[in-house]
Design an enzyme around this catalytic site. Structure first.
Site, PDB file in Angstrom:
ATOM      1  N   GLY A 243       0.732  -1.266   0.054  1.00 35.61           N
ATOM      2  CA  GLY A 243       0.067  -0.077   0.020  1.00 35.61           C
ATOM      3  C   GLY A 243       0.616   1.312  -0.083  1.00 35.61           C
ATOM      4  O   GLY A 243       0.095   2.279  -0.264  1.00 35.61           O
ATOM      5  N   GLU A 278       3.744  -6.910   1.806  1.00 32.06           N
ATOM      6  CA  GLU A 278       3.072  -7.182   0.598  1.00 32.06           C
ATOM      7  C   GLU A 278       3.204  -6.049  -0.641  1.00 32.06           C
ATOM      8  O   GLU A 278       2.176  -5.583  -1.072  1.00 32.06           O
ATOM      9  CB  GLU A 278       1.516  -7.797   0.534  1.00 32.06           C
ATOM     10  CG  GLU A 278       1.513  -8.957   1.434  1.00 32.06           C
ATOM     11  CD  GLU A 278      -0.132  -9.254   1.572  1.00 32.06           C
ATOM     12  OE1 GLU A 278      -1.061  -8.562   1.283  1.00 32.06           O
ATOM     13  OE2 GLU A 278      -0.436 -10.104   2.215  1.00 32.06           O
ATOM     14  N   PRO A 279       4.524  -5.308  -0.744  1.00 36.47           N
ATOM     15  CA  PRO A 279       4.466  -4.326  -1.473  1.00 36.47           C
ATOM     16  C   PRO A 279       4.426  -4.601  -2.692  1.00 36.47           C
ATOM     17  O   PRO A 279       5.185  -5.566  -3.273  1.00 36.47           O
ATOM     18  CB  PRO A 279       5.806  -3.710  -1.191  1.00 36.47           C
ATOM     19  CG  PRO A 279       6.722  -5.086  -0.390  1.00 36.47           C
ATOM     20  CD  PRO A 279       5.834  -5.782  -0.217  1.00 36.47           C
ATOM     21  N   ARG A 281       3.469  -1.950  -5.522  1.00 34.20           N
ATOM     22  CA  ARG A 281       3.577  -0.506  -6.288  1.00 34.20           C
ATOM     23  C   ARG A 281       5.011   0.084  -6.297  1.00 34.20           C
ATOM     24  O   ARG A 281       5.897   0.521  -6.999  1.00 34.20           O
ATOM     25  CB  ARG A 281       2.461   0.585  -6.103  1.00 34.20           C
ATOM     26  CG  ARG A 281       2.358   1.603  -6.992  1.00 34.20           C
ATOM     27  CD  ARG A 281       1.580   2.753  -6.567  1.00 34.20           C
ATOM     28  NE  ARG A 281       0.346   2.286  -6.106  1.00 34.20           N
ATOM     29  CZ  ARG A 281      -0.852   2.333  -6.922  1.00 34.20           C
ATOM     30  NH1 ARG A 281      -0.775   2.938  -8.070  1.00 34.20           N
ATOM     31  NH2 ARG A 281      -1.852   1.761  -6.675  1.00 34.20           N
ATOM     32  N   TYR A 322      -8.923   5.384 -13.025  1.00 30.47           N
ATOM     33  CA  TYR A 322      -8.706   5.866 -11.506  1.00 30.47           C
ATOM     34  C   TYR A 322      -8.327   7.360 -11.543  1.00 30.47           C
ATOM     35  O   TYR A 322      -7.959   8.082 -10.743  1.00 30.47           O
ATOM     36  CB  TYR A 322      -7.515   5.395 -10.548  1.00 30.47           C
ATOM     37  CG  TYR A 322      -7.516   3.691 -10.751  1.00 30.47           C
ATOM     38  CD1 TYR A 322      -8.324   3.073 -10.180  1.00 30.47           C
ATOM     39  CD2 TYR A 322      -6.137   3.252 -11.435  1.00 30.47           C
ATOM     40  CE1 TYR A 322      -8.295   1.676 -10.146  1.00 30.47           C
ATOM     41  CE2 TYR A 322      -6.126   1.695 -11.510  1.00 30.47           C
ATOM     42  CZ  TYR A 322      -7.422   1.005 -10.808  1.00 30.47           C
ATOM     43  OH  TYR A 322      -7.290  -0.330 -10.821  1.00 30.47           O
ATOM     44  N   CYS A 348     -11.868   3.727 -29.234  1.00 36.23           N
ATOM     45  CA  CYS A 348     -13.104   4.459 -29.562  1.00 36.23           C
ATOM     46  C   CYS A 348     -13.784   4.916 -28.232  1.00 36.23           C
ATOM     47  O   CYS A 348     -15.010   4.513 -28.340  1.00 36.23           O
ATOM     48  CB  CYS A 348     -13.948   3.934 -30.529  1.00 36.23           C
ATOM     49  SG  CYS A 348     -12.881   3.331 -31.985  1.00 36.23           S
ATOM     50  N   GLU A 349     -13.222   5.642 -27.422  1.00 35.60           N
ATOM     51  CA  GLU A 349     -14.094   6.189 -26.200  1.00 35.60           C
ATOM     52  C   GLU A 349     -13.279   7.334 -25.844  1.00 35.60           C
ATOM     53  O   GLU A 349     -12.115   7.303 -25.987  1.00 35.60           O
ATOM     54  CB  GLU A 349     -13.815   5.203 -24.793  1.00 35.60           C
ATOM     55  CG  GLU A 349     -14.470   3.557 -25.315  1.00 35.60           C
ATOM     56  CD  GLU A 349     -14.401   2.887 -23.930  1.00 35.60           C
ATOM     57  OE1 GLU A 349     -14.602   3.509 -23.052  1.00 35.60           O
ATOM     58  OE2 GLU A 349     -14.496   1.485 -24.183  1.00 35.60           O
ATOM     59  N   TYR A 377       0.818  -1.988 -12.446  1.00 34.77           N
ATOM     60  CA  TYR A 377      -0.470  -1.813 -12.743  1.00 34.77           C
ATOM     61  C   TYR A 377      -0.579  -1.402 -14.043  1.00 34.77           C
ATOM     62  O   TYR A 377      -1.498  -0.746 -14.505  1.00 34.77           O
ATOM     63  CB  TYR A 377      -1.468  -1.041 -11.539  1.00 34.77           C
ATOM     64  CG  TYR A 377      -1.207  -1.711 -10.354  1.00 34.77           C
ATOM     65  CD1 TYR A 377      -1.696  -2.915  -9.944  1.00 34.77           C
ATOM     66  CD2 TYR A 377      -0.703  -1.061  -9.444  1.00 34.77           C
ATOM     67  CE1 TYR A 377      -1.444  -3.421  -8.845  1.00 34.77           C
ATOM     68  CE2 TYR A 377      -0.350  -1.611  -7.958  1.00 34.77           C
ATOM     69  CZ  TYR A 377      -0.902  -2.832  -7.864  1.00 34.77           C
ATOM     70  OH  TYR A 377      -0.708  -3.324  -6.475  1.00 34.77           O
TER      71      TYR A 377
HETATM   72  N1  LLP Z   1      -1.916  -6.983  -0.865  1.00 38.51           N
HETATM   73  C1  LLP Z   1      -2.990  -6.803  -1.130  1.00 38.51           C
HETATM   74  C2  LLP Z   1      -3.957  -7.923  -0.496  1.00 38.51           C
HETATM   75  C3  LLP Z   1      -3.729  -6.227  -2.250  1.00 38.51           C
HETATM   76  O1  LLP Z   1      -4.895  -6.239  -2.487  1.00 38.51           O
HETATM   77  C4  LLP Z   1      -2.710  -5.394  -2.903  1.00 38.51           C
HETATM   78  C5  LLP Z   1      -3.192  -4.572  -4.110  1.00 38.51           C
HETATM   79  C6  LLP Z   1      -1.233  -5.386  -2.546  1.00 38.51           C
HETATM   80  C7  LLP Z   1      -0.884  -6.156  -1.372  1.00 38.51           C
HETATM   81  C8  LLP Z   1      -0.245  -4.339  -3.035  1.00 38.51           C
HETATM   82  O2  LLP Z   1      -0.662  -2.907  -2.957  1.00 38.51           O
HETATM   83  P1  LLP Z   1       0.414  -2.060  -3.259  1.00 38.51           P
HETATM   84  O3  LLP Z   1       1.646  -2.228  -2.537  1.00 38.51           O
HETATM   85  O4  LLP Z   1       0.860  -2.231  -4.877  1.00 38.51           O
HETATM   86  O5  LLP Z   1      -0.109  -0.795  -3.065  1.00 38.51           O
HETATM   87  N2  LLP Z   1      -4.711  -1.295 -10.008  1.00 38.51           N
HETATM   88  C9  LLP Z   1      -4.715  -0.044  -8.938  1.00 38.51           C
HETATM   89  C10 LLP Z   1      -4.025  -0.876  -7.532  1.00 38.51           C
HETATM   90  C11 LLP Z   1      -4.843  -1.949  -7.274  1.00 38.51           C
HETATM   91  C12 LLP Z   1      -4.273  -2.467  -5.787  1.00 38.51           C
HETATM   92  C13 LLP Z   1      -4.810  -3.567  -5.324  1.00 38.51           C
HETATM   93  N3  LLP Z   1      -4.441  -4.431  -4.355  1.00 38.51           N
HETATM   94  C14 LLP Z   1      -3.843   0.917  -9.404  1.00 38.51           C
HETATM   95  O6  LLP Z   1      -3.279   0.829 -10.700  1.00 38.51           O
HETATM   96  O7  LLP Z   1      -3.960   1.984  -8.948  1.00 38.51           O
END
Ligand code: LLP
Length: 424
Positions: A243, A278-279, A281, A322, A348-349, A377
């Site tokens: 996150g 769980e990183p 991004r 988003y 086409c959107e 992503y």
């Molecule tokens: N753990 C779980 C349970 C998750 O659902 C996610 C992301 C992560 C870890 C990794 O989160 P991060 O560290 O990447 O923030 N498609 C969207 C982001 C969706 C995130 C979904 N879950 C975007 O492009 O912004």
């Protein structure tokens, strides 16, 4: 910090000119920097290492952010585990050499088939998100005569901030169970010979640029672990999710990994538990760019200028989905006064718009542009909408580069369709 920099007047990925890759592979194309991936992983790992009271956390890279096997191999080579949400992602992690004992299986809707696969693989833990899912895991484990290591994903009811579509930690969201229910399920699971409760987990959202909601959630998680232990329940692992946000230029700078780790040391220190993260991004986003070619510059006599690119929303859906901001840079900037463009793709959107009224150095047909911060992503969310082939992915490592996913041919795309058999 990333390794996409201007050298001799043109954008490079590490030591390779992006123009050279585009000429060899075509556009649109995703380009990743191995050095940047390594750097982001090690900066995070080292930030925790400063706090020995946290032990050695399991850093389970969230495969969903960028799931290319060669990208996973860069990270698994450094010791990363994998956070997965489907059988496909578990298979990718295994293909990249991640040890089963370093794979976490998350997600709100795991099928019996997927649970079977995860248990036979021997994943470290299945993060259970509901009572119904616990029943399913228990029943599959019984059928297989195995013991399922389960952790309970708690929904800590904290507002993470950021975009509503990627905020997951409020009670009304589909994710996780309440503390009260997690408590009941944890106790019940200890009595089932086919379940082994190993811990608790939370993940409150993505692109979080403020430590306050994370801190609030982690304080609740610590208290929860203590309350379980007070009843004699064993809790070995605390999974604090992913996150942490990255800079996209239009948002406040996110906290550094060092600040994040310091906050965790303060909140969790002394709990004597194995931590997991769980990183996604923060590892992958700044390690990738999307390169696209300018098809036309449509200058309307009424004034608006549209930069029509060969990349579209199917290649990078974040702006459409988003309202996400991606910095757009000319790969070989021309001199002259900046102009204001609406940057669009060919789909086409109207939603196929990457940026409105963006101030950019002048661009002409055939110029290349780079969407920055596109390593997470991006390719992972691409589709073949408008029968546009999935675009290739390239990994750069120093002066080397290789195509790590090929562009499919039209024959391959059409070859997947089948005749129903009854039409003449
Ligand atoms: N753990 C779980 C349970 C998750 O659902 C996610 C992301 C992560 C870890 C990794 O989160 P991060 O560290 O990447 O923030 N498609 C969207 C982001 C969706 C995130 C979904 N879950 C975007 O492009 O912004």
């Amino acid at each position: 910090m990333n390794h996409f920099e201007m050298k001799e007047g043109e954008l490079h990925a590490e030591d390779v000119a992006i123009r050279r890759i585009a000429a060899a592979v075509g556009t649109p194309v995703y380009i990743y920097s191995a050095a940047t991936l390594r750097r982001h992983y090690t900066v995070l790992r080292d930030a925790f290492a400063v706090h020995p009271e946290l032990g050695t956390p399991l850093i389970a890279y969230a495969v969903k952010a960028n799931s290319n096997v060669e990208v996973l191999r860069v990270l698994s080579g450094l010791g990363a585990g994998a956070d997965t949400v489907s059988e496909g992602e578990i298979r990718r992690a295994l293909a990249a050499g991640v040890a089963p004992g370093r794979i976490v299986f998350s997600g709100v809707g795991k099928t019996r088939c997927e649970i079977t696969f995860a248990l036979k693989t021997g994943v470290a833990e299945i993060n259970v998100e509901s009572a119904a899912e616990l029943d399913a895991v228990a029943s599959v484990a019984r059928e297989l005569n195995l013991i399922a290591p389960v952790a309970f994903r708690v929904n800590p009811d904290v507002e993470a901030g950021g975009h509503v579509k990627i905020s997951t930690g409020k009670a009304e969201n589909k994710f996780g169970v309440s503390f009260a229910q997690a408590h009941e399920l944890y106790a019940a699971a200890t009595k089932d010979p086919h379940l082994r409760p190993v811990g608790v987990a939370c993940h409150i959202g993505s692109q979080i640029t403020d430590l306050a909601p994370l801190r609030a959630a982690f304080i609740k998680m610590r208290a929860f672990v203590e309350s379980l232990r007070a009843e004699g329940l064993s809790v070995e692992r605390l999974d604090l999710g992913g996150g942490l946000g990255v800079p996209y230029f239009n948002q406040p700078d996110p906290p550094s990994p060092a600040d994040y780790a310091a906050m965790i040391a303060e909140v969790i220190g002394g709990l004597n538990i194995q931590l997991a993260f769980e990183p996604g991004r923060m590892i992958a986003a700044n390690a990738g760019v999307l390169i696209s070619d300018v098809i036309h510059v449509n200058v309307r006599p009424e004034g608006r200028s549209f930069l029509v690119l060969d990349a579209a929303m199917n290649d990078l859906i974040r702006p459409a989905m988003y309202d996400a901001y991606h910095d757009i840079r000319p790969v070989v900037p021309r001199g002259g006064a900046h102009r204001t463009y609406d940057v669009v793709g060919p789909v086409c959107e109207t939603g196929d718009t990457f940026a409105r009224e963006r101030d950019l150095a002048p661009l002409e047909t055939g110029d290349l542009v780079a969407f920055m911060t596109a390593g997470a992503y991006g390719a992972a969310m691409a589709s073949e909408y408008n029968t546009r082939p999935l675009i290739p992915e390239v990994l750069v490592d120093g002066a080397r580069f290789a195509v790590i996913r090929e562009r499919p041919t039209y024959d391959e795309i059409l070859g997947r369709d089948r005749l129903g058999g009854w039409q003449t």
